[in-house]
Design a protein around this motif. Structure first.
Motif, PDB file in Angstrom:
ATOM      1  N   GLN A   1       0.821  -1.201   0.000  1.00  0.00           N
ATOM      2  CA  GLN A   1       0.000   0.000   0.000  1.00  0.00           C
ATOM      3  C   GLN A   1       0.862   1.261   0.000  1.00  0.00           C
ATOM      4  O   GLN A   1       0.601   2.221  -0.733  1.00  0.00           O
ATOM      5  CB  GLN A   1      -0.937   0.008   1.202  1.00  0.00           C
ATOM      6  CG  GLN A   1      -2.046  -1.035   1.149  1.00  0.00           C
ATOM      7  CD  GLN A   1      -2.975  -0.950   2.340  1.00  0.00           C
ATOM      8  OE1 GLN A   1      -2.910  -0.009   3.126  1.00  0.00           O
ATOM      9  NE2 GLN A   1      -3.851  -1.924   2.485  1.00  0.00           N
TER      10      GLN A   1
ATOM     11  N   ALA B   1      -5.943   7.903  -5.345  1.00  0.00           N
ATOM     12  CA  ALA B   1      -5.644   7.144  -4.127  1.00  0.00           C
ATOM     13  C   ALA B   1      -6.791   7.240  -3.138  1.00  0.00           C
ATOM     14  O   ALA B   1      -7.211   6.240  -2.542  1.00  0.00           O
ATOM     15  CB  ALA B   1      -4.352   7.662  -3.493  1.00  0.00           C
TER      16      ALA B   1
ATOM     17  N   SER C   1       2.494   1.819  -3.348  1.00  0.00           N
ATOM     18  CA  SER C   1       1.488   2.239  -4.319  1.00  0.00           C
ATOM     19  C   SER C   1       1.061   3.683  -4.087  1.00  0.00           C
ATOM     20  O   SER C   1       0.910   4.461  -5.041  1.00  0.00           O
ATOM     21  CB  SER C   1       0.270   1.314  -4.235  1.00  0.00           C
ATOM     22  OG  SER C   1       0.616  -0.015  -4.561  1.00  0.00           O
ATOM     23  N   PHE C   2       0.843   4.061  -2.823  1.00  0.00           N
ATOM     24  CA  PHE C   2       0.538   5.465  -2.525  1.00  0.00           C
ATOM     25  C   PHE C   2       1.677   6.370  -3.014  1.00  0.00           C
ATOM     26  O   PHE C   2       1.436   7.467  -3.532  1.00  0.00           O
ATOM     27  CB  PHE C   2       0.334   5.665  -1.023  1.00  0.00           C
ATOM     28  CG  PHE C   2      -1.011   5.238  -0.510  1.00  0.00           C
ATOM     29  CD1 PHE C   2      -2.146   5.330  -1.309  1.00  0.00           C
ATOM     30  CD2 PHE C   2      -1.149   4.751   0.785  1.00  0.00           C
ATOM     31  CE1 PHE C   2      -3.393   4.941  -0.834  1.00  0.00           C
ATOM     32  CE2 PHE C   2      -2.392   4.367   1.275  1.00  0.00           C
ATOM     33  CZ  PHE C   2      -3.512   4.461   0.470  1.00  0.00           C
TER      34      PHE C   2
ATOM     35  N   SER D   1     -12.360   0.442  -1.732  1.00  0.00           N
ATOM     36  CA  SER D   1     -11.907  -0.796  -1.089  1.00  0.00           C
ATOM     37  C   SER D   1     -12.925  -1.304  -0.077  1.00  0.00           C
ATOM     38  O   SER D   1     -12.969  -2.499   0.220  1.00  0.00           O
ATOM     39  CB  SER D   1     -10.558  -0.577  -0.402  1.00  0.00           C
ATOM     40  OG  SER D   1     -10.670   0.313   0.698  1.00  0.00           O
TER      41      SER D   1
ATOM     42  N   TRP E   1      -4.089   0.003 -10.312  1.00  0.00           N
ATOM     43  CA  TRP E   1      -4.169   1.354 -10.860  1.00  0.00           C
ATOM     44  C   TRP E   1      -2.804   1.951 -11.078  1.00  0.00           C
ATOM     45  O   TRP E   1      -2.603   2.739 -12.029  1.00  0.00           O
ATOM     46  CB  TRP E   1      -5.026   2.229  -9.948  1.00  0.00           C
ATOM     47  CG  TRP E   1      -6.476   2.015 -10.230  1.00  0.00           C
ATOM     48  CD1 TRP E   1      -7.314   1.121  -9.636  1.00  0.00           C
ATOM     49  CD2 TRP E   1      -7.242   2.675 -11.231  1.00  0.00           C
ATOM     50  NE1 TRP E   1      -8.563   1.183 -10.198  1.00  0.00           N
ATOM     51  CE2 TRP E   1      -8.565   2.134 -11.171  1.00  0.00           C
ATOM     52  CE3 TRP E   1      -6.980   3.685 -12.148  1.00  0.00           C
ATOM     53  CZ2 TRP E   1      -9.589   2.571 -12.027  1.00  0.00           C
ATOM     54  CZ3 TRP E   1      -7.995   4.129 -12.993  1.00  0.00           C
ATOM     55  CH2 TRP E   1      -9.275   3.568 -12.939  1.00  0.00           C
TER      56      TRP E   1
ATOM     57  N   LEU F   1       1.413   7.186  -6.475  1.00  0.00           N
ATOM     58  CA  LEU F   1       0.230   7.981  -6.811  1.00  0.00           C
ATOM     59  C   LEU F   1       0.255   9.364  -6.169  1.00  0.00           C
ATOM     60  O   LEU F   1      -0.793  10.009  -6.061  1.00  0.00           O
ATOM     61  CB  LEU F   1      -1.038   7.237  -6.361  1.00  0.00           C
ATOM     62  CG  LEU F   1      -1.354   5.937  -7.087  1.00  0.00           C
ATOM     63  CD1 LEU F   1      -2.525   5.220  -6.417  1.00  0.00           C
ATOM     64  CD2 LEU F   1      -1.677   6.198  -8.565  1.00  0.00           C
TER      65      LEU F   1
ATOM     66  N   LEU G   1      -9.770   5.141  -4.267  1.00  0.00           N
ATOM     67  CA  LEU G   1      -9.553   3.705  -4.080  1.00  0.00           C
ATOM     68  C   LEU G   1      -9.719   3.296  -2.623  1.00  0.00           C
ATOM     69  O   LEU G   1     -10.146   2.177  -2.329  1.00  0.00           O
ATOM     70  CB  LEU G   1      -8.167   3.308  -4.594  1.00  0.00           C
ATOM     71  CG  LEU G   1      -7.995   3.390  -6.113  1.00  0.00           C
ATOM     72  CD1 LEU G   1      -6.558   3.079  -6.514  1.00  0.00           C
ATOM     73  CD2 LEU G   1      -8.949   2.433  -6.820  1.00  0.00           C
TER      74      LEU G   1
ATOM     75  N   LEU H   1      -7.673  -3.105  -0.969  1.00  0.00           N
ATOM     76  CA  LEU H   1      -7.011  -1.824  -1.209  1.00  0.00           C
ATOM     77  C   LEU H   1      -5.637  -2.026  -1.830  1.00  0.00           C
ATOM     78  O   LEU H   1      -5.279  -1.344  -2.799  1.00  0.00           O
ATOM     79  CB  LEU H   1      -6.894  -1.048   0.108  1.00  0.00           C
ATOM     80  CG  LEU H   1      -6.166   0.306   0.016  1.00  0.00           C
ATOM     81  CD1 LEU H   1      -6.843   1.211  -0.994  1.00  0.00           C
ATOM     82  CD2 LEU H   1      -6.105   0.977   1.385  1.00  0.00           C
TER      83      LEU H   1
ATOM     84  N   SER I   1      -6.052  -3.291  -5.491  1.00  0.00           N
ATOM     85  CA  SER I   1      -6.604  -2.235  -6.342  1.00  0.00           C
ATOM     86  C   SER I   1      -5.584  -1.140  -6.599  1.00  0.00           C
ATOM     87  O   SER I   1      -5.474  -0.625  -7.719  1.00  0.00           O
ATOM     88  CB  SER I   1      -7.859  -1.647  -5.683  1.00  0.00           C
ATOM     89  OG  SER I   1      -8.881  -2.593  -5.567  1.00  0.00           O
ATOM     90  N   LEU I   2      -4.839  -0.755  -5.566  1.00  0.00           N
ATOM     91  CA  LEU I   2      -3.787   0.252  -5.739  1.00  0.00           C
ATOM     92  C   LEU I   2      -2.730  -0.213  -6.737  1.00  0.00           C
ATOM     93  O   LEU I   2      -2.331   0.537  -7.642  1.00  0.00           O
ATOM     94  CB  LEU I   2      -3.128   0.558  -4.400  1.00  0.00           C
ATOM     95  CG  LEU I   2      -3.903   1.442  -3.426  1.00  0.00           C
ATOM     96  CD1 LEU I   2      -3.253   1.411  -2.047  1.00  0.00           C
ATOM     97  CD2 LEU I   2      -3.998   2.870  -3.933  1.00  0.00           C
TER      98      LEU I   2
END
Length: 231
Positions: free
Chosen positions: A123, A137, A126-127, A144, A226, A130, A140, A219, A222-223
């Protein structure tokens, strides 16, 4: 609806709200349906953290880690506890009763700790990727929570009659669960389905811990999806 809003916000966030006046199956069903909207303050929080990180010229990974920390604080880390307990239960024993007892104990074993570190790391990374798309973010984070629609589907049994999640199990109609899978995107929804299938076979159904685990896994996946699409 007022009771459902209070229940959703009080359960899924750390926002101080009055307790609902009545909690029955109708209220818990509505609370689950409202879950993505109830998480809107958390989505805004994460988006704000990432935007501030950019404004302060922080390293992207630092912003990502702060985003994960802020999200955990905003939900009282309840879902992380669920992820840890679920993984510990899955690795503790092939006996369902023994696994459920391990989950109920609340202590974190090595498997649960490792799972938390890995998912939190995914996570955060990924954040970090983004930081220039903080609204994505944040959105999402909200989406989630659609994982709860799948876990609480009427077709999914509960593992035990008591516990925090017992009153939510089996409250979401199947068509809504399908919509939840679509909103999570194919990969996020698939990850939750696989989790539900696994715990149903091992424990005989889902628990409140599984609900928290599903949110964090949804989450993370999905992150990652994307990030790949936007990259």
């Amino acid at each position: 609806m007022a009771d459902a809003w209070r229940l959703a916000l009080g359960t899924l966030t750390a926002l101080p709200v009055r307790p609902p006046g009545r909690v029955d199956r109708r209220t818990t069903r509505a609370a689950m349906l409202l879950a993505p909207l109830a998480a809107l303050p958390l989505g805004v929080l994460v988006a704000a953290v990432l935007a501030v990180g950019v404004a302060l010229a922080l390293p992207p990974l630092a912003s990502g880690l702060l985003g994960v920390g802020a999200l955990a604080a905003g939900s009282r880390a309840l879902h992380w506890d669920g992820l840890s307990d679920t993984v510990d239960g899955l690795t503790a024993s092939y006996d369902a009763a023994r696994s459920l007892e391990v989950m109920r104990s609340g202590t974190s074993g090595p498997a649960g700790v490792l799972a938390t570190v890995v998912v939190a790391g995914l996570q955060a990374v990924s954040f970090a990727a983004l930081v220039d798309a903080p609204l994505v973010a944040g959105a999402l984070v909200c989406l989630s929570r659609c994982a709860l629609w799948i876990v609480c589907c009427t077709r999914v049994p509960g593992a035990r009659p008591d516990g925090l999640g017992a009153s939510y199990v089996g409250t979401v109609p199947l068509p809504v669960a399908v919509v939840g899978g679509v909103l999570l995107s194919v990969t996020g929804g698939l990850a939750v389905l696989l989790l539900v299938r696994r715990v149903t076979r091992r424990f005989g159904g889902v628990t409140g811990d599984v609900m928290g685990a599903a949110i964090e896994v949804a989450l993370a996946v999905s992150l990652l999806t994307w990030v790949a699409l936007l990259g």
